[in-house]
Design a protein around this motif. Structure first.
Motif, PDB file in Angstrom:
ATOM      1  N   MET A  84      34.634  -5.679 -17.804  1.00  0.00           N
ATOM      2  CA  MET A  84      34.988  -7.081 -17.667  1.00  0.00           C
ATOM      3  C   MET A  84      35.866  -7.283 -16.430  1.00  0.00           C
ATOM      4  N   HIS A  85      35.505  -8.227 -15.557  1.00  0.00           N
ATOM      5  CA  HIS A  85      36.280  -8.502 -14.365  1.00  0.00           C
ATOM      6  C   HIS A  85      37.378  -9.507 -14.671  1.00  0.00           C
ATOM      7  N   ARG A  86      38.489  -9.391 -13.945  1.00  0.00           N
ATOM      8  CA  ARG A  86      39.586 -10.326 -14.107  1.00  0.00           C
ATOM      9  C   ARG A  86      39.227 -11.659 -13.479  1.00  0.00           C
ATOM     10  N   LYS A  87      39.734 -12.701 -14.061  1.00  0.00           N
ATOM     11  CA  LYS A  87      39.499 -14.042 -13.573  1.00  0.00           C
ATOM     12  C   LYS A  87      40.826 -14.657 -13.171  1.00  0.00           C
ATOM     13  N   LYS A  88      40.815 -15.481 -12.141  1.00  0.00           N
ATOM     14  CA  LYS A  88      42.053 -16.126 -11.729  1.00  0.00           C
ATOM     15  C   LYS A  88      42.596 -16.987 -12.861  1.00  0.00           C
ATOM     16  N   ARG A  89      43.911 -16.877 -13.091  1.00  0.00           N
ATOM     17  CA  ARG A  89      44.543 -17.633 -14.170  1.00  0.00           C
ATOM     18  C   ARG A  89      44.323 -19.136 -13.962  1.00  0.00           C
ATOM     19  N   VAL A  90      43.992 -19.826 -15.024  1.00  0.00           N
ATOM     20  CA  VAL A  90      43.822 -21.271 -14.949  1.00  0.00           C
ATOM     21  C   VAL A  90      45.103 -21.926 -15.423  1.00  0.00           C
ATOM     22  N   ASN A  91      45.308 -23.148 -15.000  1.00  0.00           N
ATOM     23  CA  ASN A  91      46.530 -23.875 -15.344  1.00  0.00           C
ATOM     24  C   ASN A  91      46.284 -24.706 -16.600  1.00  0.00           C
ATOM     25  N   ARG A  92      46.684 -24.168 -17.745  1.00  0.00           N
ATOM     26  CA  ARG A  92      46.535 -24.908 -18.988  1.00  0.00           C
ATOM     27  C   ARG A  92      47.668 -24.504 -19.928  1.00  0.00           C
ATOM     28  N   MET A  93      47.917 -25.330 -20.909  1.00  0.00           N
ATOM     29  CA  MET A  93      49.010 -25.077 -21.828  1.00  0.00           C
ATOM     30  C   MET A  93      48.706 -23.855 -22.686  1.00  0.00           C
ATOM     31  N   SER A  94      49.720 -23.003 -22.906  1.00  0.00           N
ATOM     32  CA  SER A  94      49.505 -21.804 -23.718  1.00  0.00           C
ATOM     33  C   SER A  94      49.261 -22.186 -25.173  1.00  0.00           C
ATOM     34  N   LEU A  95      48.450 -21.367 -25.818  1.00  0.00           N
ATOM     35  CA  LEU A  95      48.103 -21.573 -27.228  1.00  0.00           C
ATOM     36  C   LEU A  95      48.522 -20.337 -28.011  1.00  0.00           C
ATOM     37  N   TYR A  96      49.114 -20.563 -29.170  1.00  0.00           N
ATOM     38  CA  TYR A  96      49.643 -19.466 -29.977  1.00  0.00           C
ATOM     39  C   TYR A  96      48.787 -19.266 -31.218  1.00  0.00           C
ATOM     40  N   PHE A  97      48.177 -18.086 -31.322  1.00  0.00           N
ATOM     41  CA  PHE A  97      47.341 -17.768 -32.475  1.00  0.00           C
ATOM     42  C   PHE A  97      47.725 -16.417 -33.067  1.00  0.00           C
ATOM     43  N   ASP A  98      49.018 -16.169 -33.157  1.00  0.00           N
ATOM     44  CA  ASP A  98      49.523 -14.938 -33.767  1.00  0.00           C
ATOM     45  C   ASP A  98      50.429 -15.277 -34.954  1.00  0.00           C
ATOM     46  N   ASN A  99      50.020 -16.269 -35.710  1.00  0.00           N
ATOM     47  CA  ASN A  99      50.848 -16.757 -36.816  1.00  0.00           C
ATOM     48  C   ASN A  99      50.932 -15.790 -37.989  1.00  0.00           C
ATOM     49  N   ALA A 100      49.968 -14.872 -38.095  1.00  0.00           N
ATOM     50  CA  ALA A 100      50.045 -13.870 -39.165  1.00  0.00           C
ATOM     51  C   ALA A 100      51.195 -12.901 -38.921  1.00  0.00           C
ATOM     52  N   ALA A 101      51.652 -12.821 -37.668  1.00  0.00           N
ATOM     53  CA  ALA A 101      52.823 -12.004 -37.348  1.00  0.00           C
ATOM     54  C   ALA A 101      54.091 -12.817 -37.565  1.00  0.00           C
ATOM     55  N   THR A 102      54.159 -13.969 -36.931  1.00  0.00           N
ATOM     56  CA  THR A 102      55.291 -14.885 -37.063  1.00  0.00           C
ATOM     57  C   THR A 102      54.828 -16.269 -36.631  1.00  0.00           C
ATOM     58  N   THR A 103      55.158 -17.276 -37.405  1.00  0.00           N
ATOM     59  CA  THR A 103      54.897 -18.648 -36.960  1.00  0.00           C
ATOM     60  C   THR A 103      56.003 -19.060 -35.994  1.00  0.00           C
ATOM     61  N   VAL A 104      55.614 -19.603 -34.849  1.00  0.00           N
ATOM     62  CA  VAL A 104      56.625 -20.033 -33.878  1.00  0.00           C
ATOM     63  C   VAL A 104      56.887 -21.533 -33.954  1.00  0.00           C
ATOM     64  N   HIS A 105      55.913 -22.286 -34.454  1.00  0.00           N
ATOM     65  CA  HIS A 105      56.110 -23.727 -34.639  1.00  0.00           C
ATOM     66  C   HIS A 105      56.722 -23.941 -36.016  1.00  0.00           C
ATOM     67  N   LYS A 106      58.017 -24.264 -36.037  1.00  0.00           N
ATOM     68  CA  LYS A 106      58.725 -24.483 -37.293  1.00  0.00           C
ATOM     69  C   LYS A 106      59.038 -25.968 -37.468  1.00  0.00           C
ATOM     70  N   PRO A 107      59.156 -26.436 -38.692  1.00  0.00           N
ATOM     71  CA  PRO A 107      59.648 -27.804 -38.895  1.00  0.00           C
ATOM     72  C   PRO A 107      61.038 -27.951 -38.285  1.00  0.00           C
ATOM     73  N   SER A 108      61.331 -29.098 -37.706  1.00  0.00           N
ATOM     74  CA  SER A 108      62.604 -29.290 -37.020  1.00  0.00           C
ATOM     75  C   SER A 108      63.800 -29.143 -37.952  1.00  0.00           C
ATOM     76  N   VAL A 109      63.594 -29.370 -39.241  1.00  0.00           N
ATOM     77  CA  VAL A 109      64.708 -29.274 -40.189  1.00  0.00           C
ATOM     78  C   VAL A 109      65.224 -27.840 -40.306  1.00  0.00           C
TER      79      VAL A 109
END
Length: 387
Positions: A1-26
């Protein structure tokens, strides 16, 4: 697989089984309140108001956990700093040399390594295996492996590799038939699936706060039946019986030596209360959508049973590529956070035939959207199409 130039987009987090990073503000708000109010001392370590406030925080969270798990008066909640500590305390506290334990190939190392230690000390282990094609347990093996000296059954409520969910009613019936103690690792299901201890058939459930309960890292515990005899693994101060040479036998003090993580427990309590007041939407909708979109792509192997109840944990591989390479490409070129490798569950990978390269794991939270799924599928399509 060849490397591709990084695109400019917002990061997405899909490692919630390890730890959820989006917590309720409370959650953050409550942790900050306890840390910054100059009002919270050491629970159960004094009769002054500072101590009593801290004690109230801990007890309110304890009651919220009991409510979440529909625990009867026959259970008590003890706090630890994660599910690993809870599992170590329970397993090492109830299993003795000569005892026979039945567990499964689904288990995380937080179960396996304590059991291997206990095996070295004289306990006996047997493992229920899994089907290679789906990762489902071969449930008939529970009956095949039971012995007169069998004492404990330890099961993962949901695999953190495949997302498959345990047939809990079947396992509970088996344990009831042979009068066995059932210990359940609910790290992947607490806050996702209903945990009902109302029938008192489960000896203990071990949970962590930082996954789908949306609490802080460094929080967790065990909800344990009060009639279970547990020898304490950790001993120390309890703030009350200072002249006793042994740890008090009563729950939760038996499992809570030392100073409690009051700010973390406060944040966990806020998270659990928020969850009770805001039931999660039907999370399987996002999971089904992900699987449907994956079916459009070539060279994708997905592991697990997609036709039965499951949690939103999905492991896959692309062609014959190493999982670490794929996960790295997803992050470096698309800023998509996944988990590669073995997910601390070696027996599951042996069963699936992925021990050589592991898997790329996507795990969703209640905040994951279909739009984010579309972005992930597009990225996977591009990665899979590279030569």
């Amino acid at each position: 697989m060849h490397r591709k130039k990084r695109v400019n987009r917002m990061s997405l987090y899909f490692d919630n089984a390890a730890t959820t990073v989006h917590k309720p503000s409370v959650v953050a708000k409550r942790v900050a309140e306890v840390l910054s109010a100059d009002s919270f001392g050491n629970p159960s370590r004094g009769a002054h108001l500072y101590s009593l406030r801290a004690y109230q925080v801990v007890e309110e969270t304890r009651e919220a956990i009991k409510k979440l798990f529909h625990a009867t008066e026959g259970y008590e909640v003890a706090f630890t700093n994660n599910a690993t500590v809870a599992l170590n305390e329970v397993l090492k506290g109830i299993i003795r040399p000569g005892d026979h334990v039945i567990t499964t190939s689904w288990e995380h190392n937080s179960v396996l390594r304590p059991l291997y230690q206990l095996e070295q000390a004289g306990a006996q282990l047997d493992f229920v295996t899994s089907e290679t094609s789906t990762g489902c347990l071969n449930y008939q093996e529970f009956e095949e492996k039971v012995r007169p000296e069998t004492k404990v059954v330890v099961c993962n409520h949901a695999s953190n590799v495949t997302g498959n969910v345990l047939d809990l009613e079947r396992v509970k019936a088996f344990c009831k038939k042979y009068d066995l103690l059932l210990v359940l690792d609910i790290s992947q299901t607490a806050g996702v699936l209903s945990i009902d201890l109302g029938d008192e058939e489960i000896a203990a459930v071990c949970f962590t706060g930082h996954k789908s309960l949306y609490g802080p890292q460094g929080t967790g515990g065990v909800c344990v039946r009060k009639d279970i005899v547990v020898e304490p693994v950790l001993t120390g101060g309890d703030g009350m019986r200072s002249f006793s040479k042994t740890q008090p036998k009563e729950f939760p003090t038996l499992l809570e030596a030392g100073t409690a993580n009051v700010p973390g427990i406060a944040g966990l309590g806020a998270a659990v209360q928020w969850g009770l007041e805001n039931p999660a939407p039907a999370q399987e909708i996002v999971g089904r959508y992900f699987i449907k979109r994956l079916q459009e792509l070539p060279n994708i192997s997905v592991y697990g049973d997609m036709n039965q109840q499951r949690v939103n944990v999905f492991s896959l591989n692309i062609a014959d590529a190493d999982s670490a390479l794929v996960s790295d490409l997803l992050w470096e070129d698309y800023e998509i956070a996944t988990r590669s490798g073995y997910h601390c569950a070696p027996l599951m990978h042996e069963a699936l035939g992925t021990a050589a390269r592991g898997t790329v794991r996507f795990s969703f939270s209640r905040f994951t959207t279909q739009e984010e799924i579309d972005q992930v599928v597009q990225a996977l399509s591009e990665v899979a199409g590279r030569k």
